[in-house]
Design a protein around this motif. Structure first.
Motif, short mmCIF file in Angstrom:
data_model
loop_
_atom_site.label_atom_id
_atom_site.label_comp_id
_atom_site.label_asym_id
_atom_site.label_seq_id
_atom_site.Cartn_x
_atom_site.Cartn_y
_atom_site.Cartn_z
N ASP A 77 1.82 -0.37 9.57
CA ASP A 77 1.14 -0.55 8.18
C ASP A 77 0.29 -1.96 8.21
O ASP A 77 -0.03 -2.22 6.80
N ASN B 48 6.86 -9.99 -0.62
CA ASN B 48 6.86 -8.72 0.11
C ASN B 48 8.25 -8.87 0.83
O ASN B 48 8.60 -8.13 2.31
N ASN C 93 12.13 -7.62 1.41
CA ASN C 93 13.23 -6.89 1.32
C ASN C 93 14.55 -7.26 0.87
O ASN C 93 15.18 -7.64 1.74
N GLY D 262 7.51 -7.18 4.48
CA GLY D 262 6.44 -6.03 4.55
C GLY D 262 4.98 -6.42 4.63
O GLY D 262 4.73 -7.82 4.49
N TYR D 263 4.15 -5.45 5.11
CA TYR D 263 2.94 -5.96 5.05
C TYR D 263 2.26 -6.42 3.63
O TYR D 263 1.74 -7.64 3.51
N ASN E 10 3.91 -4.79 0.72
CA ASN E 10 5.18 -4.31 0.07
C ASN E 10 6.38 -4.60 0.62
O ASN E 10 6.21 -5.60 1.48
N LYS E 11 7.52 -4.10 0.06
CA LYS E 11 8.77 -4.58 0.56
C LYS E 11 9.17 -3.70 1.55
O LYS E 11 10.40 -3.70 1.92
N ASN E 12 8.57 -3.04 2.25
CA ASN E 12 8.82 -2.07 3.42
C ASN E 12 8.78 -3.04 4.79
O ASN E 12 7.48 -3.27 5.13
N PRO E 13 10.04 -3.39 5.32
CA PRO E 13 10.00 -4.57 6.22
C PRO E 13 9.06 -3.65 7.60
O PRO E 13 9.28 -2.49 7.93
N THR E 14 8.37 -4.49 8.31
CA THR E 14 7.54 -4.21 9.38
C THR E 14 7.82 -5.24 10.47
O THR E 14 8.68 -6.25 10.32
N SER F 16 8.07 -9.22 9.80
CA SER F 16 9.10 -9.97 9.32
C SER F 16 9.30 -11.32 10.07
O SER F 16 9.50 -12.26 9.37
N GLY G 31 8.64 -1.67 12.62
CA GLY G 31 7.35 -2.00 13.03
C GLY G 31 7.04 -1.61 14.45
O GLY G 31 7.78 -1.01 15.15
#
Length: 586
Positions: A128, A366, A368, A375-376, A378-382, A385, A425
């Protein structure tokens, strides 16, 4: 009976005082030894006698000369009795006194065979974030021929690196030849790794264009190449005859590319190039102290400072974007590295310290809190990190709970070209590994030891080596005319490819790019360009120089917070010679 004597007022002189005057007249004709004897005898006479009064008077007269002689004598004796202590109190940075030594010859070793790492189950995840900061290349933006441009010099005479056995260890690691060897041994590097780095530096030198730039996105790739050479301690100095001229031409290219307002003429669509160029110029100033490099870096970093969100983060083109209220972790990563380098270099730019202080808070937007990672936007780890963790560490927040949680999340990451897909990711393994390797080194201990056993042998094995005997593809000779092996890297992922100019290599070429699906299957050869190889080679080489490029965070923080110490008189003074370049007319 003698005639009574009178004083100047006509009054009779008492007999006792008259006797005293008579004694004075008598003593005036005596030698010093006789006078001393009479004085000693007089002290034993009755106190109302003339002899006693005379002796007392003589003592008073002699006290002045005696004190004048004795006091300096006593002071001199006191000085000789003092301990010879010439220390002075000063506030110092952590330093290490070393003897300079020649770098060991590590050329041409055959890479050892390594056991492949454990195969992990593939996890398909969507990426993402951006994988390519050279896409949508714009060769010239917001620039017209009528716009005034700052005059650029015809000659660029750089400053040689500080010559002293005192190594400023809390600034830029241990980049001198002797210190590199010490750091490699201390943190787990190897001769084979250094030989691999040398092949990469020589390949990069062989790809430099006459104007000092590299193919692909010229500003960004030139900045990356400068950072790669500087990481190895290569500065525009006579002490670095093989790569010094290469670095000098590259720095001059960036200075010539800079507009009067501090931006660069050539940029990519999102202007990652400005961040990377600023990073390179700031680090170049740290290592050369060239005043004109400082001027260029200060003009460039001013835009990054102005483009920072009030919350501390950044988004594309250093502008606020309503679609990215929490910023862009990938873009903010390069901005933060540039701010850190500028802050370390001591650049004088308004708001620099404030930007440095609040940058770490921007990454937390960003982060989590439950899973760890970043995240990119947001807080969704990718895979980003590693970006968040490293930048937090570099910004002094190495012990923050967010960093600890992220390092736990990254514990399951693997460094494998064949098995590059990760549980968090995907899509940009070289880009992600660049950050993760540094973050794990900053963490140190068992975290880095385990990672080091994976990434170092894998990078050594996966470098595409072009031997000096292959004169069709390798025409490199060093400053003494000796042919040398060269080498580069291509990303194992199809998705992590970069266009933007340069020679195109087809799948039929001898050194065509090999990619892997990420699940351990046999790779395939695909088309690539020099631009992509330059970026991948810089990011891989920088990982193999992690041992001495920067100090681990804990050591750097301890050095910066050193208590007041004493500096021995024998410590050698650090001197810097500044040689300005001659400016040409418009």
């Amino acid at each position: 009976m003698s005639k009574q004597q009178l004083d100047k007022n006509g009054n009779p002189i008492p007999e006792l005082d008259q006797n005293l005057q008579d004694l004075q007249k008598l003593f005036a004709n005596m030698s010093f030894s006789e006078r001393f004897r009479k004085t000693m005898e007089g002290l034993n006479k009755p106190k109302d006698s003339g002899e006693y009064k005379f002796a007392k008077l003589q003592l008073q007269l002699m006290s002045g000369p005696i004190v004048a002689i004795l006091l300096p004598l006593i002071f001199v004796i006191f000085l000789f009795t003092l301990k010879n202590d010439t220390t002075v109190t000063t506030h110092t940075q952590q330093v290490e006194i070393v003897e300079a030594e020649e770098a060991p010859e590590v050329e041409e070793p055959e890479p050892p065979e390594y056991e492949p790492p454990d195969v992990m189950e593939p996890v398909d995840t969507d990426f993402d974030g951006p994988t390519d900061f050279s896409s949508d290349v714009v060769t010239q933006t917001d620039f017209t021929p009528n716009e005034p441009v700052s005059p650029k010099p015809a000659e660029f005479n750089s400053v040689s690196i500080v010559k002293s056995p005192i190594v400023m260890r809390n600034i830029l690691g241990s980049r001198s030849p002797g210190q590199r060897g010490t750091a490699l041994a201390k943190f787990g590097g190897s001769k084979e790794g250094e030989a691999t780095v040398m092949r990469a530096l020589r390949w990069l030198k062989s790809k430099q264009k006459p104007d000092g730039s590299w193919d692909g996105q010229a500003t960004a790739n030139t900045g990356l190449a400068i950072l790669t050479f500087l990481a190895h301690g290569e500065t525009p100095s006579p002490d670095n005859p093989e790569f010094g001229p290469t670095v000098e031409k590259a720095i001059k290219f960036l200075c010539d590319e800079q507009r009067q307002d501090g931006l660069f003429k050539n940029k990519d669509g999102n202007n990652y190039s400005h961040l990377i160029a600023t990073y390179a110029l700031s680090e170049a100033y740290s290592m050369t102290k060239n005043p004109l490099v400082k001027e260029a870096a200060e003009k460039a970093v001013a835009h990054i400072i102005r483009g920072q969100y009030p919350t501390g983060t950044w988004a594309y083109n250093m502008k606020f974007n309503a679609g990215y209220p929490t910023g862009d972790t990938s873009y903010a990563g390069w901005a933060a590295q540039a701010i850190k380098a500028a802050h370390t270099a001591g650049l004088e730019a308004e708001g620099l310290h404030e930007a440095y202080e609040k940058a770490a808070e921007g990454f937390l937007l960003n982060h989590n809190e439950s899973r760890g990672g970043f995240g990119y936007n947001n807080k969704n780890p990718t895979g980003l990190s590693g970006v968040g963790a490293l930048c937090m560490q570099l910004l002094g927040k190495w012990n923050h709970p967010a960093v600890k949680r992220t390092m736990d999340l990254l514990a399951d990451y693997k460094f494998s070209f064949e098995n590059w897909k990760q549980p968090v990711g995907g899509g940009s393994p070289i880009y992600y590994w660049y950050y993760i390797t540094q973050a794990k080194f900053q963490e140190g201990g068992a975290t880095f030891k385990q990672w080091n056993q994976q990434f170092m042998p894998e990078l050594i094995k996966q470098q595409v080596k072009i031997p000096k005997e292959d004169t069709e593809y390798n025409k490199y000779v060093d400053q003494d005319g000796n042919p040398r092996d060269i080498g580069f890297w291509d990303s194992p992922s199809k998705g992590e490819h970069h266009t933007g100019g340069g020679k195109h290599y087809s799948a039929n070429d001898k050194y065509a790019r090999t990619v892997y699906p990420g699940n351990g299957e046999a790779g395939e050869k695909v088309e690539t360009t020099d631009g992509g190889r330059i970026q991948d080679t810089c990011l891989c080489a920088l990982q193999l120089m992690v041992y001495y490029r920067f100090l681990p965070a804990t050591l750097a923080v301890n050095a910066e917070n050193q208590p007041t110490e004493t500096k021995p008189k024998s410590s050698k003074e650090v001197t810097v010679k500044a040689v300005r370049r001659r400016a040409s007319s418009n």
